[in-house]
Scaffold this motif. Structure first.
Motif, PDB file in Angstrom:
ATOM      1  N   TYR A 122      74.947   7.741  49.569  1.00 55.54           N
ATOM      2  CA  TYR A 122      74.612   8.425  50.825  1.00 55.54           C
ATOM      3  C   TYR A 122      73.960   7.494  51.844  1.00 55.54           C
ATOM      4  O   TYR A 122      74.528   7.200  52.889  1.00 55.54           O
ATOM      5  CB  TYR A 122      73.696   9.609  50.508  1.00 55.54           C
ATOM      6  CG  TYR A 122      73.102  10.299  51.708  1.00 55.54           C
ATOM      7  CD1 TYR A 122      73.909  10.891  52.675  1.00 55.54           C
ATOM      8  CD2 TYR A 122      71.715  10.380  51.872  1.00 55.54           C
ATOM      9  CE1 TYR A 122      73.355  11.530  53.781  1.00 55.54           C
ATOM     10  CE2 TYR A 122      71.156  11.032  52.963  1.00 55.54           C
ATOM     11  CZ  TYR A 122      71.982  11.590  53.916  1.00 55.54           C
ATOM     12  OH  TYR A 122      71.434  12.223  55.007  1.00 55.54           O
ATOM     13  N   PHE A 167      77.207  16.120  48.617  1.00 53.78           N
ATOM     14  CA  PHE A 167      76.889  17.164  49.600  1.00 53.78           C
ATOM     15  C   PHE A 167      76.240  16.523  50.821  1.00 53.78           C
ATOM     16  O   PHE A 167      76.554  16.855  51.976  1.00 53.78           O
ATOM     17  CB  PHE A 167      75.953  18.202  48.990  1.00 53.78           C
ATOM     18  CG  PHE A 167      76.631  19.433  48.463  1.00 53.78           C
ATOM     19  CD1 PHE A 167      76.706  20.579  49.228  1.00 53.78           C
ATOM     20  CD2 PHE A 167      77.196  19.451  47.206  1.00 53.78           C
ATOM     21  CE1 PHE A 167      77.326  21.732  48.751  1.00 53.78           C
ATOM     22  CE2 PHE A 167      77.818  20.582  46.703  1.00 53.78           C
ATOM     23  CZ  PHE A 167      77.884  21.731  47.477  1.00 53.78           C
ATOM     24  N   ALA A 168      75.306  15.605  50.571  1.00 52.38           N
ATOM     25  CA  ALA A 168      74.626  14.919  51.669  1.00 52.38           C
ATOM     26  C   ALA A 168      75.612  14.111  52.500  1.00 52.38           C
ATOM     27  O   ALA A 168      75.537  14.097  53.738  1.00 52.38           O
ATOM     28  CB  ALA A 168      73.527  14.010  51.110  1.00 52.38           C
ATOM     29  N   ASN A 170      78.766  14.690  52.970  1.00 53.54           N
ATOM     30  CA  ASN A 170      79.554  15.607  53.798  1.00 53.54           C
ATOM     31  C   ASN A 170      78.739  16.104  54.991  1.00 53.54           C
ATOM     32  O   ASN A 170      79.268  16.271  56.096  1.00 53.54           O
ATOM     33  CB  ASN A 170      80.051  16.789  52.969  1.00 53.54           C
ATOM     34  CG  ASN A 170      81.181  16.407  52.030  1.00 53.54           C
ATOM     35  OD1 ASN A 170      81.851  15.393  52.220  1.00 53.54           O
ATOM     36  ND2 ASN A 170      81.396  17.209  51.001  1.00 53.54           N
ATOM     37  N   GLY A 171      77.459  16.337  54.780  1.00 51.23           N
ATOM     38  CA  GLY A 171      76.596  16.741  55.888  1.00 51.23           C
ATOM     39  C   GLY A 171      76.467  15.646  56.924  1.00 51.23           C
ATOM     40  O   GLY A 171      76.515  15.904  58.140  1.00 51.23           O
ATOM     41  N   GLN A 174      79.682  15.483  59.082  1.00 48.27           N
ATOM     42  CA  GLN A 174      79.764  16.484  60.144  1.00 48.27           C
ATOM     43  C   GLN A 174      78.812  16.170  61.290  1.00 48.27           C
ATOM     44  O   GLN A 174      79.185  16.245  62.466  1.00 48.27           O
ATOM     45  CB  GLN A 174      79.475  17.871  59.573  1.00 48.27           C
ATOM     46  CG  GLN A 174      80.553  18.370  58.625  1.00 48.27           C
ATOM     47  CD  GLN A 174      80.331  19.805  58.201  1.00 48.27           C
ATOM     48  OE1 GLN A 174      79.462  20.508  58.715  1.00 48.27           O
ATOM     49  NE2 GLN A 174      81.117  20.260  57.240  1.00 48.27           N
ATOM     50  N   SER A 175      77.582  15.814  60.961  1.00 48.19           N
ATOM     51  CA  SER A 175      76.599  15.547  62.016  1.00 48.19           C
ATOM     52  C   SER A 175      76.988  14.315  62.832  1.00 48.19           C
ATOM     53  O   SER A 175      76.920  14.324  64.066  1.00 48.19           O
ATOM     54  CB  SER A 175      75.212  15.345  61.390  1.00 48.19           C
ATOM     55  OG  SER A 175      74.761  16.528  60.787  1.00 48.19           O
TER      56      SER A 175
END
Length: 266
Positions: A122, A167-168, A170-171, A174-175
């Motif tokens: 990440y 998950f991080a 993917n976040g 998007q951001s």
């Protein structure tokens, strides 16, 4: 199967991290066939050298260089970017494929393992993207694909660290996509399930041990449970990455593209 033109990425510079792993390895080959100048990086020089030789044997006119780097280290990230840009100019295509698996059930998970997985899967993708984005933003051109996982969309047994990191990621995708698209830079992710790579086989082997099955039995079970009836290949993931980097996907922004063999429907 070759479906892309050899002119798609002509005069563009692509950086592929994690090129010593199955997905990064195949992605570099696909992008080379599409005409990009390629910088590949990873920690294992022997594999990087082999990959360069394989690509040059297929595409004699391609420009390719490798940089041995441990992206967990800031000095190596700086060395990588400096070397890549000095050799082939600004990077307009970035594939964040470097990452690791691992972890355990929560009650056995150590802080060291948790932090290492989160850092490599990440934080490193953010820090590397941050530096390369500066030039992309200035030139108003670029595309980034983060290699995530179906594990970034749903939990798995014993996956708290790995799943959390994806998950991080993917976040972040998007951001960052919301910020970057204002400067004509697209950011997306791919989310494959099991892939026929060393990491994928190791994951199936770990599950086989937990289920008291042989690796071969578990491979057959996982394949049979997919509507497609088979495990995804690394080249199929690479083809999806190449599409997302190309102008054919110019209005695909901030997506997490699933490559699941249909498993998401079950």
């Amino acid at each position: 199967m070759a479906i892309f033109s050899s002119e798609v990425f002509k005069n563009q510079h692509a950086l592929v991290t994690g090129a010593t792993g199955g997905i990064g390895y195949e992605t570099a080959k696909v992008l080379a066939r599409m005409g990009a100048d390629i910088t590949i990086t990873g920690r294992k020089e022997a594999i990087l050298k082999q990959l360069k030789e394989v690509i040059l044997s297929e595409q004699t006119q391609v420009n390719i260089d490798y940089v041995v780097a441990d992206l967990a280290e800031s000095s190596d990230r700086e060395k990588l970017i400096r070397s890549a840009q000095n050799t082939f100019g600004p990077i307009s295509l970035l594939v964040n494929s470097a990452g690791i698996s691992g972890g355990s059930i929560v009650e056995e998970l150590s802080q060291d393992v948790l932090e290492r997985i989160m850092h490599l899967n990440y934080t490193v993708s953010i820090l590397l993207s941050q530096e390369i984005y500066k030039t992309m933003k200035e030139n108003e051109v670029g595309a980034i694909v983060n290699v995530s996982s179906l594990s970034g969309l749903r939990g798995t047994y014993g996956g708290a660290a790995y799943v959390g990191s994806k998950f991080a990621l993917n976040g972040f995708t998007q951001s960052f996509a919301l910020e970057a698209i204002k400067h004509n830079v697209r950011v997306n992710a791919v989310c494959p399930g099991y892939v026929d790579t060393k990491m994928g086989r190791d994951a199936i082997r770990k599950k086989a041990d937990r289920e008291n099955n042989s690796f071969e039995e578990q491979w057959e079970i996982e394949s049979r449970n997919l509507p497609s009836g088979r495990i995804t290949t690394a080249e199929e993931v690479a083809n999806t990455i190449a599409f997302l980097l190309s102008d054919a996907a110019e209005n695909i922004v901030g997506e997490a593209v699933k490559i699941s063999g249909g498993s998401v429907m079950r």
